[in-house]
Write an enzyme that holds these catalytic residues in place. Structure first.
Site, PDB file in Angstrom:
ATOM      1  N   TYR A 108       0.818  -1.216   0.000  1.00  0.00           N
ATOM      2  CA  TYR A 108       0.000   0.000   0.000  1.00  0.00           C
ATOM      3  C   TYR A 108       0.854   1.269   0.000  1.00  0.00           C
ATOM      4  CZ  TYR A 108      -4.007  -3.003   1.051  1.00  0.00           C
ATOM      5  OH  TYR A 108      -4.974  -3.970   1.011  1.00  0.00           O
TER       6      TYR A 108
ATOM      7  N   LYS B  63       3.740 -15.419   1.848  1.00  0.00           N
ATOM      8  CA  LYS B  63       3.646 -16.136   0.571  1.00  0.00           C
ATOM      9  C   LYS B  63       5.088 -16.369   0.092  1.00  0.00           C
ATOM     10  CE  LYS B  63       1.163 -17.766  -2.856  1.00  0.00           C
ATOM     11  NZ  LYS B  63       0.460 -19.045  -2.718  1.00  0.00           N
TER      12      LYS B  63
ATOM     13  N   ASP C 252      -2.712 -18.326   1.249  1.00  0.00           N
ATOM     14  CA  ASP C 252      -3.871 -19.021   0.657  1.00  0.00           C
ATOM     15  C   ASP C 252      -4.368 -20.114   1.598  1.00  0.00           C
ATOM     16  OD1 ASP C 252      -1.345 -19.987   0.079  1.00  0.00           O
ATOM     17  OD2 ASP C 252      -1.802 -20.652  -1.953  1.00  0.00           O
TER      18      ASP C 252
ATOM     19  N   ASP D 212      -5.132  -7.184   5.641  1.00  0.00           N
ATOM     20  CA  ASP D 212      -6.353  -6.482   5.234  1.00  0.00           C
ATOM     21  C   ASP D 212      -7.409  -7.519   4.827  1.00  0.00           C
ATOM     22  OD1 ASP D 212      -8.130  -4.586   4.425  1.00  0.00           O
ATOM     23  OD2 ASP D 212      -6.942  -3.792   2.783  1.00  0.00           O
TER      24      ASP D 212
ATOM     25  N   ASP E 154     -10.824  -9.220   7.326  1.00  0.00           N
ATOM     26  CA  ASP E 154     -12.237  -9.130   6.936  1.00  0.00           C
ATOM     27  C   ASP E 154     -12.862 -10.519   6.914  1.00  0.00           C
ATOM     28  OD1 ASP E 154     -12.127  -6.408   6.662  1.00  0.00           O
ATOM     29  OD2 ASP E 154     -13.176  -6.369   4.750  1.00  0.00           O
TER      30      ASP E 154
END
Ligand code: NAD
Length: 357
Positions: free
Chosen positions: A142, A192, A224, A248, A252
């Site tokens: 970001y 990852k 994942d 992020d 959620d």
């Protein structure tokens, strides 16, 4: 009498509705627990853009820096999506996080017994869920450079950079260690590293910092797989430590285990200076202005503010108990309605909670 100065950023969408409830609740708590709280309201997000052409005006940022804590509702609306990126409300959020150096975002996910049937997952999968996502907040993709779009070519391109240095990974790992030590002493670091170099540095650095911590068990998981495990067996997690982008998305996902995103609080912290306490959800433009939003995520964020930011532990506990009592009596906002509950508006459930304090 202890005196605190907090900044309240109501922002956009449902923000003003849930902020109104939060203000009343904080005033009641201050009376009940004998402290004084000055609530300074400032413009932030789309409303600040409308007035000043800037979603995070300097005056707002200065007030935030000079406060004991910041309570933020939510920002954003589709009507700002066509603005230049730096003028959008979400860019204001990134600016606030940077200005206060809020490198750690803490998101607790705990199932409240009375809401167990509101989750889309089966009861036996979620009943023992009690986890915390520790997300790095001011680095990674970001914020990374170079970033940009190239349109004046035959095939337009866009790019972002996911970058961390080891010091950024070390300091967020230290926060996860502090939190794990107060809990079940398990950290699962999510990355990852099978594909991304930046994730390999993440994994190596976390392992290095953790090698000095004999009491805490560390596991590593690819992002994942972590997404899959969060819906398959979420109770296996204690502290999930991860980077900005992965945190992020996973937080959620974790939010939905509780039944509604309208239930989840968060705290964004640095090593010293005021933190920002805010619900996980966005501005919910689809329900804004209807007085049906769930104010509980913001109230639980206020509770985190009282506990972590102001050290008013009794007031925080009293607020959490009041929320639990109201829910256990079957009162709900529409997002939590299971067909058998007593559905109340945002302001009505706020009054019920105030009555229980
Ligand atoms: P959202 O979280 O605003 O809404 C997702 C869904 O959850 C919607 O159906 C909404 O009605 C519901 N919901 C959210 N909060 C609720 C609450 N308290 N009570 C009841 N229902 C609730 O996410 P979105 O729709 O993807 O984004 C809307 C806007 O919010 C966008 O502009 C986005 O950029 C912004 N956003 C802001 C933040 C923030 O302020 N921290 C975070 C996420 C998204």
């Amino acid at each position: 009498m202890k005196k605190y100065k907090i900044v309240l950023l109501s922002g956009d969408g449902i923000g003003p509705e849930i902020s109104e409830v939060s203000k009343k609740v904080l005033k009641k708590l201050s009376k009940a627990h004998n402290f004084d709280i000055e609530i300074i309201e400032k413009l932030f997000g789309g409303v600040a853009y409308e007035k000043y052409g800037n979603p995070a005006p300097d005056e707002t940022l200065i007030q935030c820096k000079n406060s004991d804590a910041v309570l933020l509702a939510c920002v954003g609306d589709v009507k700002y999506d066509s603005l230049a990126r730096e003028l959008r409300p979400e860019s204001g959020l990134l600016k606030l996080r940077s200005a206060l150096n809020l490198f750690a975002n803490i998101r607790p996910v705990k199932i409240r017994k009375s809401l167990i049937d509101s989750s889309t997952l089966k009861k036996n999968i979620i009943e023992n869920v009690d986890l915390i996502v520790v997300r790095e907040l001011i680095g990674g993709i970001y914020f990374g450079n170079p970033r940009g779009q190239i349109y004046n070519i035959k095939t337009p391109k866009a790019f972002n950079t996911m970058v961390y240095d080891s010091s950024e990974i070390e300091r967020i790992t230290e926060i996860a260690i502090k939190i794990a030590n107060q809990r079940r002493q398990k950290i699962c670091s999510v990355d990852k590293s099978n594909v991304l170099e930046v994730s390999q540095l993440w994994r190596d650095t976390v392992s290095n910092v953790m090698s000095k911590e004999k009491r805490i068990s560390l596991s590593n998981m690819y992002v994942d797989n972590a997404a899959m495990q969060l819906v398959r067996d979420p109770a296996q997690f204690d502290v999930i430590l991860t980077s900005n982008l992965f945190g992020d998305i996973l937080s959620d996902l974790a939010a939905m285990l509780t039944g509604s995103i309208g239930m989840l609080p968060s705290a964004s912290l640095n090593n010293n200076g005021p933190g920002v306490f805010e619900p996980v959800h966005g501005s919910a433009p689809d329900i804004a202005g209807k007085n049906i939003a769930n104010p509980i995520a913001m109230l639980l964020s206020a509770s985190m503010m009282l506990k972590i930011g102001l050290s008013e532990h009794n007031a925080a506990e009293s607020l959490e108990n009041a929320v639990d009592k109201v829910l256990s009596k079957g009162f709900r906002t529409a997002d939590l309605d299971d067909g058998h509950s007593k559905v109340l508006s945002c302001s009505e459930i706020g009054c019920k909670i105030i009555d229980e304090i």
